[in-house]
Design an enzyme around this catalytic site. Structure first.
Site, PDB file in Angstrom:
ATOM      1  N   VAL A 138     -34.675 -37.509  67.013  1.00 19.48           N
ATOM      2  CA  VAL A 138     -35.159 -37.265  67.925  1.00 19.48           C
ATOM      3  C   VAL A 138     -34.103 -35.864  68.550  1.00 19.48           C
ATOM      4  O   VAL A 138     -34.401 -35.078  68.536  1.00 19.48           O
ATOM      5  CB  VAL A 138     -35.331 -37.880  69.104  1.00 19.48           C
ATOM      6  CG1 VAL A 138     -34.842 -36.942  70.330  1.00 19.48           C
ATOM      7  CG2 VAL A 138     -36.643 -38.369  69.419  1.00 19.48           C
ATOM      8  N   GLU A 139     -32.911 -36.120  67.857  1.00 21.89           N
ATOM      9  CA  GLU A 139     -31.392 -35.550  68.666  1.00 21.89           C
ATOM     10  C   GLU A 139     -31.323 -34.142  66.709  1.00 21.89           C
ATOM     11  O   GLU A 139     -31.215 -33.547  67.283  1.00 21.89           O
ATOM     12  CB  GLU A 139     -30.338 -36.185  67.424  1.00 21.89           C
ATOM     13  CG  GLU A 139     -30.024 -37.381  68.506  1.00 21.89           C
ATOM     14  CD  GLU A 139     -29.626 -36.465  70.415  1.00 21.89           C
ATOM     15  OE1 GLU A 139     -29.510 -34.906  69.679  1.00 21.89           O
ATOM     16  OE2 GLU A 139     -29.805 -37.538  71.032  1.00 21.89           O
ATOM     17  N   SER A 140     -31.635 -34.349  65.910  1.00 28.43           N
ATOM     18  CA  SER A 140     -31.485 -33.326  64.797  1.00 28.43           C
ATOM     19  C   SER A 140     -32.443 -33.719  63.373  1.00 28.43           C
ATOM     20  O   SER A 140     -32.698 -32.853  62.272  1.00 28.43           O
ATOM     21  CB  SER A 140     -30.545 -33.751  63.414  1.00 28.43           C
ATOM     22  OG  SER A 140     -30.568 -35.527  63.369  1.00 28.43           O
TER      23      SER A 140
END
Length: 224
Positions: A138-140
């Site tokens: 989700v972050e990267s």
């Protein structure tokens, strides 16, 4: 009873007596057996029919097979303890169901990426591997070079710390931070993730998940 059966019956009894008298080694067993067989030969009576050499050889083959089988039985002992230990179920941090929250799986193309680094961090900080994977996606989307407009960097989008583009450093620091929030909120994964995204100050300010659309969407991307 035919001559061969008689020989077999007679020698089987001698075999058993010799075996009991010399269990400690196959060499002693053979010596004892031969002594008893020779003694039996000397005590033969005229009532026993003449036995051919072929029949005697066959009888010897039968008893050699018995001796070999006895040796195999005495030296082959199943290691049931080792087998049981090897098949015991070991605890894992891979679980996708954690503290009443279901962690969503990552996409197939990201499976296996940085798996050893994730496994190490999961064991070190007692955080589910599945959670670390999902946060990274989700972050990267598993891109260690991503930098957000706010300056968040790397796989787990860290704001603070040096060498944040290094996958090992990033995963270790990100997991440590996440573990700290999990502990802070007594295992409440929803609050821990809200703090990871919006900061613990906002969680405290609003008494729970902040009413930010970004944070609420963030939670739905990671847990159910």
């Amino acid at each position: 009873m035919n001559p061969v059966e008689h020989v077999i019956s007679t020698r089987q009894a001698e075999f058993e007596r010799a075996f009991e008298a010399a269990k400690q080694s196959s060499t002693t067993f053979e010596t004892k057996l031969n002594e008893r067989l020779n003694a039996t030969t000397e005590q033969k009576t005229t009532s026993i029919q003449t036995v051919t050499d072929a029949e005697l050889n066959r009888a010897r083959e039968v008893y050699e097979a018995l001796i070999n089988q006895a040796d195999i039985t005495s030296t082959t002992v199943p290691n049931t303890t080792a087998e049981t230990t090897a098949t015991e179920t070991k605890p894992t941090t891979e679980s996708t169901n954690w503290n009443n929250y279901q962690i969503k799986p990552i996409s197939a193309e990201n499976e296996g990426k940085y798996s050893e680094l994730i496994k190490t961090a999961a064991a070190k900080y007692d955080v589910p591997e599945a959670l670390i994977k999902r946060v990274i996606q989700v972050e990267s989307n598993f891109n260690p070079s991503v930098v957000s407009s706010a300056g968040a960097t790397g796989l787990m989008q860290l704001i603070y710390g040096s060498n944040r583009t290094d996958p090992a450093t990033n995963i270790d620091l990100g997991t440590k931070q996440l573990a700290g929030y999990i502990k802070k909120y007594d295992g409440d994964l929803k609050l821990a993730l809200a703090a990871y995204n919006a900061g613990p100050g906002n969680v405290s300010k609003y008494g729970g998940v902040p009413p930010f659309k970004e944070t609420q969407n963030y939670l739905t991307k990671i847990i159910e």
